[in-house]
Design an enzyme around this catalytic site. Structure first.
Site, short mmCIF file in Angstrom:
data_model
loop_
_atom_site.label_atom_id
_atom_site.label_comp_id
_atom_site.label_asym_id
_atom_site.label_seq_id
_atom_site.Cartn_x
_atom_site.Cartn_y
_atom_site.Cartn_z
N GLU A 210 0.88 -1.18 0.00
CA GLU A 210 0.00 0.00 0.00
C GLU A 210 0.91 1.22 0.00
OE1 GLU A 210 -3.09 0.17 -0.44
OE2 GLU A 210 -4.11 -1.57 0.39
N CYS A 244 -2.47 9.28 2.79
CA CYS A 244 -2.07 8.79 1.46
C CYS A 244 -3.05 9.22 0.37
CB CYS A 244 -1.91 7.29 1.47
SG CYS A 244 -3.43 6.42 1.92
P1 NAD Z 1 7.42 4.78 7.78
O1 NAD Z 1 8.64 5.63 7.82
O2 NAD Z 1 6.69 4.48 9.04
O3 NAD Z 1 7.82 3.41 7.07
C1 NAD Z 1 6.90 2.37 6.91
C2 NAD Z 1 7.45 1.09 7.53
O4 NAD Z 1 8.60 0.70 6.82
C3 NAD Z 1 7.86 1.27 8.99
O5 NAD Z 1 7.33 0.20 9.74
C4 NAD Z 1 9.36 1.29 8.94
O6 NAD Z 1 9.96 0.73 10.10
C5 NAD Z 1 9.69 0.48 7.72
N1 NAD Z 1 10.91 0.93 7.05
C6 NAD Z 1 11.31 2.22 6.86
N2 NAD Z 1 12.46 2.26 6.18
C7 NAD Z 1 12.81 0.98 5.92
C8 NAD Z 1 13.90 0.36 5.24
N3 NAD Z 1 14.88 1.07 4.71
N4 NAD Z 1 13.92 -1.00 5.17
C9 NAD Z 1 12.92 -1.75 5.73
N5 NAD Z 1 11.88 -1.21 6.38
C10 NAD Z 1 11.81 0.13 6.49
O7 NAD Z 1 6.33 5.39 6.81
P2 NAD Z 1 6.48 6.24 5.47
O8 NAD Z 1 7.08 5.39 4.42
O9 NAD Z 1 7.04 7.58 5.74
O10 NAD Z 1 4.90 6.41 5.21
C11 NAD Z 1 4.39 7.39 4.40
C12 NAD Z 1 4.09 6.80 3.03
O11 NAD Z 1 3.12 5.77 3.16
C13 NAD Z 1 3.51 7.81 2.06
O12 NAD Z 1 4.07 7.62 0.79
C14 NAD Z 1 2.03 7.45 2.04
O13 NAD Z 1 1.37 7.80 0.85
C15 NAD Z 1 2.08 5.96 2.21
N6 NAD Z 1 0.83 5.46 2.77
C16 NAD Z 1 0.08 4.64 2.00
C17 NAD Z 1 -1.15 4.18 2.48
C18 NAD Z 1 -2.01 3.28 1.64
O14 NAD Z 1 -2.91 2.67 2.18
N7 NAD Z 1 -1.77 3.19 0.33
C19 NAD Z 1 -1.58 4.54 3.76
C20 NAD Z 1 -0.77 5.39 4.53
C21 NAD Z 1 0.43 5.83 4.04
#
Ligand code: NAD
Length: 442
Positions: A210, A244
């Site tokens: 997602e 998102c």
């Molecule tokens: P985040 O930083 O919390 O990362 C998400 C998860 O990935 C965390 O649990 C984190 O520990 C893990 N993670 C981070 N870096 C990593 C790496 N290098 N290797 C392995 N795991 C890693 O969240 P984020 O990415 O900043 O979230 C925001 C993004 O999520 C935006 O792009 C948003 O659009 C998207 N989003 C999508 C939805 C959906 O349903 N499509 C919903 C909410 C957010």
């Protein structure tokens, strides 16, 4: 990681013994999850306030109430979901029993993001429980207070043989990903999405990713000024724009912009008062990294509304930028914050061409009372979800699939299928979960 290996083995054994399979067990775990949410509502509201200054109303509708509704809906539907589905037969199989029997995958891994830290961790969990899986949950370390609370509460309410929480950030997540899971459900940015998909490929594990991206919002000259401004302000500044499916940028003519900007200004006053910083309904940026990233984006175009910041408080005022060019920094990344850029286009055709030369969005919005405009944009573009004269509400309907297309998601999912049974790609990938709400403004 030895202790994690042991936890995983415990979950594997529980799954192999069939502990998570019976409908009674699934319902009892969903009931426990609802109890977790109800008995700890005040503490959950408190940690969401600490992490995001999330208002009580937003926390109830988009986090606690949202998950409760999913769990109740799953409990109401489990019996029909698990029922064997008999299929049409051919002459050759006339005397046979031909059916689809749905099975849980096994041990699923759910990796959540910080923006809705309760919803993004527990909603896929509802689907996983309803489908009879065991689950490892990895909350986002970024929403630090919510992660700590959920890591403590989940083992108190859910069966420890079938559910485990694993805390940590990127390093710990990458270690987790070395293990074999039977399904991975990841929510977050697309750069990490690639890390997840590569790790899953090593074990040929099915995944749901997602992801996010930029959600365009075209405003046609036939728009309804009052309702468009209100809905746009609600969608853009809900959770301080950290959603998102928030509208990421507006495409409209200069004439539309001239009417829209003052109307947005008026709405902001109505929603958050003269000083949004003092409003209990207006949130904060999750951390310094995202604050600094967003502050740089304020240099794109001209600030028409807002623009004030306070680093100490991680506050960025609800902001609208005009005179924005396609090449500006704010158009090179998903905003994911309270900044709305407006790009001028001279026609609907120009807007369609703009949308189509970028990645397929997770959500696409159109404001127009002229239905021909709505239908033409729907026909000539592709996106995960589509709303006319509304934004964000597509998520509230669990009868619609949710997900993106292309880089905004790998898999559309409905609540049960999220971590439940295998889907056929044909059914899973239908773009444009259409929701028409024109009647609301006529
Ligand atoms: P985040 O930083 O919390 O990362 C998400 C998860 O990935 C965390 O649990 C984190 O520990 C893990 N993670 C981070 N870096 C990593 C790496 N290098 N290797 C392995 N795991 C890693 O969240 P984020 O990415 O900043 O979230 C925001 C993004 O999520 C935006 O792009 C948003 O659009 C998207 N989003 C999508 C939805 C959906 O349903 N499509 C919903 C909410 C957010």
């Amino acid at each position: 990681m030895t202790s994690f290996a042991e936890s995983l083995l415990r979950l594997r054994n529980a799954f192999a013994c069939g502990k998570s399979h019976s409908v009674e067990f699934r319902i009892s775990q969903l009931q426990s999850l609802i109890r977790l949410l109800e008995e700890n509502e005040a503490t959950l509201l408190n940690v969401l306030d600490q992490d995001l200054h999330k208002s009580k109303f937003e926390a109830m509708i988009a986090e606690i109430g949202f998950v409760k509704n999913e769990a109740i809906s799953a409990m109401n539907n489990i019996k029909s979901w698990v029922t064997v589905e008999f299929v049409e037969k051919t002459f050759v199989t006339k005397l046979d029993q031909c059916f689809i029997r749905k099975e849980p995958f096994g041990v699923a891994l759910i990796i959540a993001a910080w923006s809705h830290p309760v919803q993004l961790l527990l909603t896929p969990l509802v689907g996983a429980i309803a489908a009879g899986n065991c689950v490892v949950l990895k909350p986002s370390e970024v929403s630090v207070n919510t992660a700590a609370l959920l890591s403590k509460l989940i083992p108190q309410y859910l069966d420890k043989d079938c559910f485990a929480v694993y805390s940590g950030g990127p390093v710990e997540t990458r270690k987790l990903l070395q293990y074999k899971f039977d399904y991975i459900f990841y929510t977050g940015n697309s750069a990490v999405g690639k890390v997840i998909m590569k790790a899953a490929a090593e074990h040929l594990t099915p995944v749901t990713l997602e992801l996010g991206g930029k959600n365009p919002c075209y405003i046609d000259q036939s728009f309804n000024l009052e309702s468009t401004a209100q809905r746009l302000v609600w969608g853009c500044f809900f959770n301080t724009g950290q959603c998102c499916i928030s509208p990421d940028y507006v495409l409209c003519s200069k004439e539309v912009q001239e009417q829209l900007v003052p109307a947005i200004k008026q709405c902001l006053k109505k929603f958050y008062g003269e000083e949004p910083k003092e409003s209990a309904d207006y949130g904060r940026i999750i951390n310094d990294h995202h604050f600094n990233r967003l502050q740089k984006l304020l240099n794109s175009g001209q600030v028409a509304i807002g623009g004030e910041t306070d680093k100490q408080d991680r506050y960025i005022a609800p902001t609208v930028l005009v005179d924005v060019m396609e090449s500006d920094a704010v158009m090179q990344q998903e905003v994911f914050g309270p900044i709305l850029p407006i790009i001028n286009v001279n026609s609907m055709e120009e807007a369609i061409a703009f949308i189509n030369r970028h990645q397929k969005p997770l959500a696409l919005y159109v404001y127009a009372t002229n239905t021909k405009v709505v239908n033409e944009i729907l026909e000539k573009t592709s996106s995960g979800g589509f709303c006319s004269n509304e934004n964000m509400v597509q998520l509230t309907l669990n009868t619609l699939p949710f997900g993106g297309i292309g880089k905004s998601s790998t898999w559309c999912s409905d609540p049960y299928n999220r971590v439940g049974k295998a889907q056929t790609p044909a059914a899973a990938c239908a773009p444009h979960s259409l929701i028409h709400t024109l009647s609301q403004i006529h």
